[in-house]
Design a protein around this motif. Sequence first.
Motif, PDB file in Angstrom:
ATOM      1  N   MET A 199       0.843  -1.183   0.000  1.00  0.00           N
ATOM      2  CA  MET A 199       0.000   0.000   0.000  1.00  0.00           C
ATOM      3  C   MET A 199       0.888   1.245   0.000  1.00  0.00           C
ATOM      4  N   ASN A 200       0.642   2.133  -0.896  1.00  0.00           N
ATOM      5  CA  ASN A 200       1.478   3.310  -1.013  1.00  0.00           C
ATOM      6  C   ASN A 200       0.764   4.520  -0.415  1.00  0.00           C
ATOM      7  N   TRP A 201       1.113   4.842   0.813  1.00  0.00           N
ATOM      8  CA  TRP A 201       0.461   5.971   1.486  1.00  0.00           C
ATOM      9  C   TRP A 201       0.938   7.307   0.958  1.00  0.00           C
ATOM     10  N   ASP A 202       2.074   7.344   0.274  1.00  0.00           N
ATOM     11  CA  ASP A 202       2.516   8.597  -0.348  1.00  0.00           C
ATOM     12  C   ASP A 202       1.526   9.001  -1.438  1.00  0.00           C
ATOM     13  N   THR A 203       1.027   8.017  -2.181  1.00  0.00           N
ATOM     14  CA  THR A 203       0.037   8.288  -3.221  1.00  0.00           C
ATOM     15  C   THR A 203      -1.253   8.810  -2.604  1.00  0.00           C
ATOM     16  N   ILE A 204      -1.680   8.159  -1.540  1.00  0.00           N
ATOM     17  CA  ILE A 204      -2.914   8.586  -0.872  1.00  0.00           C
ATOM     18  C   ILE A 204      -2.749   9.994  -0.312  1.00  0.00           C
ATOM     19  N   LYS A 205      -1.634  10.233   0.329  1.00  0.00           N
ATOM     20  CA  LYS A 205      -1.388  11.562   0.902  1.00  0.00           C
ATOM     21  C   LYS A 205      -1.393  12.625  -0.200  1.00  0.00           C
ATOM     22  N   GLY A 206      -0.796  12.312  -1.337  1.00  0.00           N
ATOM     23  CA  GLY A 206      -0.747  13.257  -2.445  1.00  0.00           C
ATOM     24  C   GLY A 206      -2.114  13.540  -3.050  1.00  0.00           C
ATOM     25  N   ASN A 207      -3.010  12.585  -2.953  1.00  0.00           N
ATOM     26  CA  ASN A 207      -4.351  12.729  -3.533  1.00  0.00           C
ATOM     27  C   ASN A 207      -5.423  12.920  -2.464  1.00  0.00           C
ATOM     28  N   TRP A 208      -5.026  13.255  -1.260  1.00  0.00           N
ATOM     29  CA  TRP A 208      -5.962  13.292  -0.147  1.00  0.00           C
ATOM     30  C   TRP A 208      -7.138  14.240  -0.378  1.00  0.00           C
ATOM     31  N   LYS A 209      -6.893  15.392  -0.953  1.00  0.00           N
ATOM     32  CA  LYS A 209      -7.996  16.341  -1.182  1.00  0.00           C
ATOM     33  C   LYS A 209      -9.062  15.732  -2.077  1.00  0.00           C
ATOM     34  N   GLN A 210      -8.647  14.971  -3.071  1.00  0.00           N
ATOM     35  CA  GLN A 210      -9.606  14.327  -3.953  1.00  0.00           C
ATOM     36  C   GLN A 210     -10.306  13.156  -3.271  1.00  0.00           C
ATOM     37  N   MET A 211      -9.675  12.576  -2.273  1.00  0.00           N
ATOM     38  CA  MET A 211     -10.212  11.382  -1.610  1.00  0.00           C
ATOM     39  C   MET A 211     -11.073  11.701  -0.394  1.00  0.00           C
ATOM     40  N   THR A 212     -11.128  12.956   0.002  1.00  0.00           N
ATOM     41  CA  THR A 212     -11.866  13.285   1.224  1.00  0.00           C
ATOM     42  C   THR A 212     -13.341  12.912   1.130  1.00  0.00           C
ATOM     43  N   GLY A 213     -13.934  13.081  -0.023  1.00  0.00           N
ATOM     44  CA  GLY A 213     -15.340  12.708  -0.194  1.00  0.00           C
ATOM     45  C   GLY A 213     -15.558  11.221   0.010  1.00  0.00           C
ATOM     46  N   GLU A 214     -14.631  10.422  -0.503  1.00  0.00           N
ATOM     47  CA  GLU A 214     -14.718   8.973  -0.322  1.00  0.00           C
ATOM     48  C   GLU A 214     -14.546   8.598   1.141  1.00  0.00           C
ATOM     49  N   ALA A 215     -13.649   9.284   1.828  1.00  0.00           N
ATOM     50  CA  ALA A 215     -13.444   9.014   3.250  1.00  0.00           C
ATOM     51  C   ALA A 215     -14.690   9.382   4.050  1.00  0.00           C
ATOM     52  N   LYS A 216     -15.333  10.484   3.688  1.00  0.00           N
ATOM     53  CA  LYS A 216     -16.571  10.889   4.369  1.00  0.00           C
ATOM     54  C   LYS A 216     -17.678   9.873   4.137  1.00  0.00           C
ATOM     55  N   THR A 217     -17.726   9.325   2.932  1.00  0.00           N
ATOM     56  CA  THR A 217     -18.728   8.303   2.628  1.00  0.00           C
ATOM     57  C   THR A 217     -18.459   7.039   3.438  1.00  0.00           C
ATOM     58  N   GLN A 218     -17.198   6.656   3.521  1.00  0.00           N
ATOM     59  CA  GLN A 218     -16.804   5.450   4.266  1.00  0.00           C
ATOM     60  C   GLN A 218     -17.070   5.599   5.750  1.00  0.00           C
ATOM     61  N   TRP A 219     -16.725   6.760   6.301  1.00  0.00           N
ATOM     62  CA  TRP A 219     -16.850   6.998   7.742  1.00  0.00           C
ATOM     63  C   TRP A 219     -17.653   8.269   7.968  1.00  0.00           C
ATOM     64  N   GLY A 220     -18.954   8.143   7.959  1.00  0.00           N
ATOM     65  CA  GLY A 220     -19.852   9.284   8.085  1.00  0.00           C
ATOM     66  C   GLY A 220     -19.740  10.043   9.396  1.00  0.00           C
ATOM     67  N   LYS A 221     -19.199   9.389  10.428  1.00  0.00           N
ATOM     68  CA  LYS A 221     -19.065  10.060  11.717  1.00  0.00           C
ATOM     69  C   LYS A 221     -17.850  10.977  11.780  1.00  0.00           C
ATOM     70  N   LEU A 222     -16.960  10.876  10.799  1.00  0.00           N
ATOM     71  CA  LEU A 222     -15.797  11.765  10.791  1.00  0.00           C
ATOM     72  C   LEU A 222     -16.231  13.154  10.350  1.00  0.00           C
ATOM     73  N   THR A 223     -15.757  14.152  11.059  1.00  0.00           N
ATOM     74  CA  THR A 223     -16.065  15.537  10.705  1.00  0.00           C
ATOM     75  C   THR A 223     -15.095  16.005   9.618  1.00  0.00           C
ATOM     76  N   ASP A 224     -15.424  17.140   9.015  1.00  0.00           N
ATOM     77  CA  ASP A 224     -14.498  17.729   8.037  1.00  0.00           C
ATOM     78  C   ASP A 224     -13.154  17.998   8.685  1.00  0.00           C
TER      79      ASP A 224
END
Length: 67
Positions: free
Chosen positions: A1-26
């Motif tokens: 798993m390449n977390w450097d890739t995820i970190k680099g694309n984090w802004k684009q992935m925030t929506g997916e993370a919110k969908t996965q974990w609805g209890k997480l705040t912005d």
Amino acid sequence: MNWDTIKGNWKQMTGEAKTQWGKLTDDDIQQAAGERDKLVGRVQERYGIAKDEAERQVDDFASRYNK
């Protein structure tokens, strides 16, 4: 798993993370900033689950976007 890739694309992935974990705040998502340990901690805290379960969920999430 390449977390450097995820970190680099984090802004684009925030929506997916919110969908996965609805209890997480912005703020939770911003503070995690694509860093695995921080995200695990936030998921663990918000959902009241064990660290190993939070790690499993985060790794499953990451594996979907690291192909």
